[in-house]
Design an enzyme around this catalytic site. Structure first.
Site, PDB file in Angstrom:
ATOM      1  N   GLY A  55      12.931   4.292  36.881  1.00  0.00           N
ATOM      2  CA  GLY A  55      11.981   3.574  36.034  1.00  0.00           C
ATOM      3  C   GLY A  55      11.242   2.572  36.904  1.00  0.00           C
ATOM      4  N   CYS A  82      18.087   5.906  41.137  1.00  0.00           N
ATOM      5  CA  CYS A  82      17.062   4.900  41.430  1.00  0.00           C
ATOM      6  C   CYS A  82      17.232   3.655  40.542  1.00  0.00           C
ATOM      7  CB  CYS A  82      15.667   5.505  41.303  1.00  0.00           C
ATOM      8  SG  CYS A  82      14.417   4.492  42.126  1.00  0.00           S
ATOM      9  N   TYR A  83      16.320   3.385  39.602  1.00  0.00           N
ATOM     10  CA  TYR A  83      16.479   2.233  38.701  1.00  0.00           C
ATOM     11  C   TYR A  83      17.824   2.313  37.984  1.00  0.00           C
ATOM     12  CZ  TYR A  83      15.627  -0.946  34.748  1.00  0.00           C
ATOM     13  OH  TYR A  83      15.728  -1.952  33.820  1.00  0.00           O
ATOM     14  N   GLU A 171      16.441  14.845  42.108  1.00  0.00           N
ATOM     15  CA  GLU A 171      15.818  15.892  41.280  1.00  0.00           C
ATOM     16  C   GLU A 171      14.512  16.431  41.849  1.00  0.00           C
ATOM     17  OE1 GLU A 171      14.173  11.960  39.709  1.00  0.00           O
ATOM     18  OE2 GLU A 171      15.997  12.692  40.648  1.00  0.00           O
ATOM     19  N   VAL A 226       1.151  31.864  25.904  1.00  0.00           N
ATOM     20  CA  VAL A 226       2.581  32.149  26.084  1.00  0.00           C
ATOM     21  C   VAL A 226       3.421  31.543  24.966  1.00  0.00           C
ATOM     22  CG1 VAL A 226       4.549  31.904  27.654  1.00  0.00           C
ATOM     23  CG2 VAL A 226       2.268  32.234  28.587  1.00  0.00           C
ATOM     24  N   ASP A 227       3.197  30.259  24.652  1.00  0.00           N
ATOM     25  CA  ASP A 227       4.062  29.574  23.682  1.00  0.00           C
ATOM     26  C   ASP A 227       3.976  30.207  22.302  1.00  0.00           C
ATOM     27  OD1 ASP A 227       4.453  27.930  25.842  1.00  0.00           O
ATOM     28  OD2 ASP A 227       3.124  26.352  25.138  1.00  0.00           O
ATOM     29  N   LYS A 369       8.471  24.891  29.912  1.00  0.00           N
ATOM     30  CA  LYS A 369       7.570  26.047  30.078  1.00  0.00           C
ATOM     31  C   LYS A 369       8.246  27.214  30.788  1.00  0.00           C
ATOM     32  CE  LYS A 369       3.269  27.399  29.403  1.00  0.00           C
ATOM     33  NZ  LYS A 369       2.570  27.213  28.129  1.00  0.00           N
TER      34      LYS A 369
END
Length: 512
Positions: A55, A82-83, A171, A226-227, A369
């Protein structure tokens, strides 16, 4: 639905969705929840582990996102990133201070490979740092398991309490062995089994929909993207003919696209559903006549789409459910945990509030997605549909600069078709999105012995992982040259082809 759950507690970090995706890539189900979630709610979810995100704030500022330190006592493994790592240190009595040297970018960290978190990781590993504060002193009971030249506590842990913290971002792709660390946290520390798989998600969801809908009627606005396609097929497999799909062809789709959608969902396709195709090209073109301002065009297309959909819905009469292809990033972006914030469907200017329905079904609302695509393949949807490029709701309306006319649509459809054909033929890979757009510029050219005064087509191709930022793709010159020659020779009304080599930012991926 899922026996194992890891919660990603969001403190406002830009990578919160990415953390959840990385966890899911390990076949462990993850959900992003706001840091304002109560401890009771967290306990009720019975998570196998919790990850604190990064953050932009400083932990010692009063209004910074925080969490009650009793979360460290509930016995659930926690990984602070991190934060999140600074918050853990700060709450448990360590010291957080402004770093003498801010670290940003790729940084080598020396780690203790005897830690469960760093099992199988190189003793010196490249990570991605992004911080101005740092942990100056680890809390009592914590062991330092990683450091850099400027950062004394790049990683720390209290193995007994299953509390782990890293100052870097495992990540992101730039952290070379980051995924291995997340895998270690999930399997070595949280003792997950990794039982979340797409095939079981698809089966479970279809069964749940079947149970929910019973003998009710369902309506779906199908855009061919696609969705909405994956959502429609899920419903078709669950309730068959109780589903009606309305496909509005606004005349702003890519070449042959309307027919491709009909081939999959229409009467000759493999699915048992009611399919209505509305060919509304002329209606849209007449509404757009003389309109040049991009936002005005978007609005007209969105509103007209609703009008057409409304007319068809009235013919069908009351339905019990309306299907939307909402996916997880939309849910997160429109306000975490506030499921009432329904995003305007990417092809509908707003929610059709006139349609008489009881409830909305969003079968993909917890998928990213790439997971939607996996679900599509699992459902047997053809690959060319599943891997089709992102396409804006207003379609070619925003790839034509200035007024939209039937003739301009033909030009951009034909040019785009040639471009996509040649890219496929040359086997160019790694493109996030590529298309032809029609500029509003006309210029002098020579065709045969004649002078021409025709349009310039612009080609765009970008490489991107997340569509937030994008680099211009370096397409081989011979491919571009072939495309340009073909467009000028085969598409009437074009005498010049340009290649857009701007990245995002400063440009957007689309033209308008």
């Amino acid at each position: 639905m899922n026996s194992e759950l890891v919660l990603v507690l969001d403190f406002g970090g830009q990578y919160n969705q990415l953390i959840a995706r990385r966890v899911r890539e390990c076949n462990v189900y993850a959900e992003v929840i706001p840091y304002t979630t109560s401890l009771e709610d967290i306990k009720a979810k019975n998570p196998k582990g919790i990850i604190f995100t990064g953050g932009p704030n400083s932990v010692y500022k009063e209004d910074s996102p925080s969490y009650d330190k009793s979360i460290f006592e509930i016995g659930v493994p926690i990984l602070g990133i991190c934060y999140g790592s600074q918050l853990m240190a700060y709450k448990l009595g360590g010291e957080v201070a402004t770093a003498p040297v801010s670290e940003y970018g790729k940084t080598d960290v020396e780690v203790d490979t005897s830690s469960l978190l760093f099992e199988g990781v190189s003793a010196t590993t490249t990570t991605w740092m992004s911080h101005t504060d740092y942990i100056a002193k680890a809390p009592q009971g914590f062991k330092i398991t990683g450091h850099t030249g400027n950062c004394p506590v790049a990683a720390m842990e209290n193995a007994e309490k299953k509390l782990y913290a890293v100052q870097f971002h495992p990540e992101v792709m730039h952290s070379v062995e980051g995924q291995k660390m997340l895998h270690n946290f999930l399997f070595n520390v949280c003792k997950c089994t990794g039982d979340w798989k797409m095939d079981s998600f698809v089966e479970t969801t279809i069964a749940q929909i079947r149970e929910k809908v019973g003998d009710g009627k369902v309506l779906c606005a199908l855009s061919g993207g696609v969705d909405s396609s994956v959502a429609a097929v899920m419903l078709a497999k669950a309730v068959g003919k109780q589903l009606t799909c309305v496909f509005v062809d606004h005349g702003l789709l890519r070449k042959n696209e309307g027919d491709e959608v009909e081939a999959v969902f229409g009467p000759d396709g493999p699915y048992d559903l009611n399919f209505i195709r509305v060919n509304a090209q002329e209606r849209f073109y007449s509404k757009l006549a003389g309109v040049t301002e991009p936002e005005a065009k978007r609005k007209i297309i969105g509103e007209e789409f609703i009008r057409v959909f409304e007319e068809e819905a009235k013919k069908i009469g009351a339905v019990d459910y309306l299907v939307q292809g909402t996916i997880y990033p939309d849910v997160i972006e429109s306000g975490l945990g506030k499921s009432a914030t329904i995003k305007s469907h990417h092809n509908v200017g707003g929610l059709p509030d006139y349609v008489d329905f009881k409830e909305i079904i969003e079968p993909l609302r917890m998928l990213f997605k790439d997971e939607v695509r996996k679900a599509g393949l699992e459902l047997g949807i053809p690959e060319y549909l599943v891997y089709r490029q992102p396409f804006p709701g207003p379609g070619l309306g925003i790839r034509i600069i200035g007024e939209v006319t039937a003739d301009k649509v033909r030009i951009v459809q034909d040019a785009d078709y040639i471009y996509r054909e040649e890219i496929a033929k040359a086997g160019v890979e790694g493109l996030g999105q590529y298309f032809a757009a029609l500029t509003n510029m006309r210029s002098v050219g020579v065709m045969g012995d004649e002078r021409t005064y025709d349009y310039a087509v612009a080609l765009r191709a970008v490489c991107t992982a997340d569509f937030m930022t994008a680099d211009c793709a370096q397409i081989p010159w011979d491919v571009l040259s072939t495309v340009a020659n073909r467009i000028v020779n085969e598409v009437k009304g074009v005498n010049r082809v340009l290649y857009d080599c701007t990245s995002k930012p400063p440009a957007t991926i689309e033209f308008e």
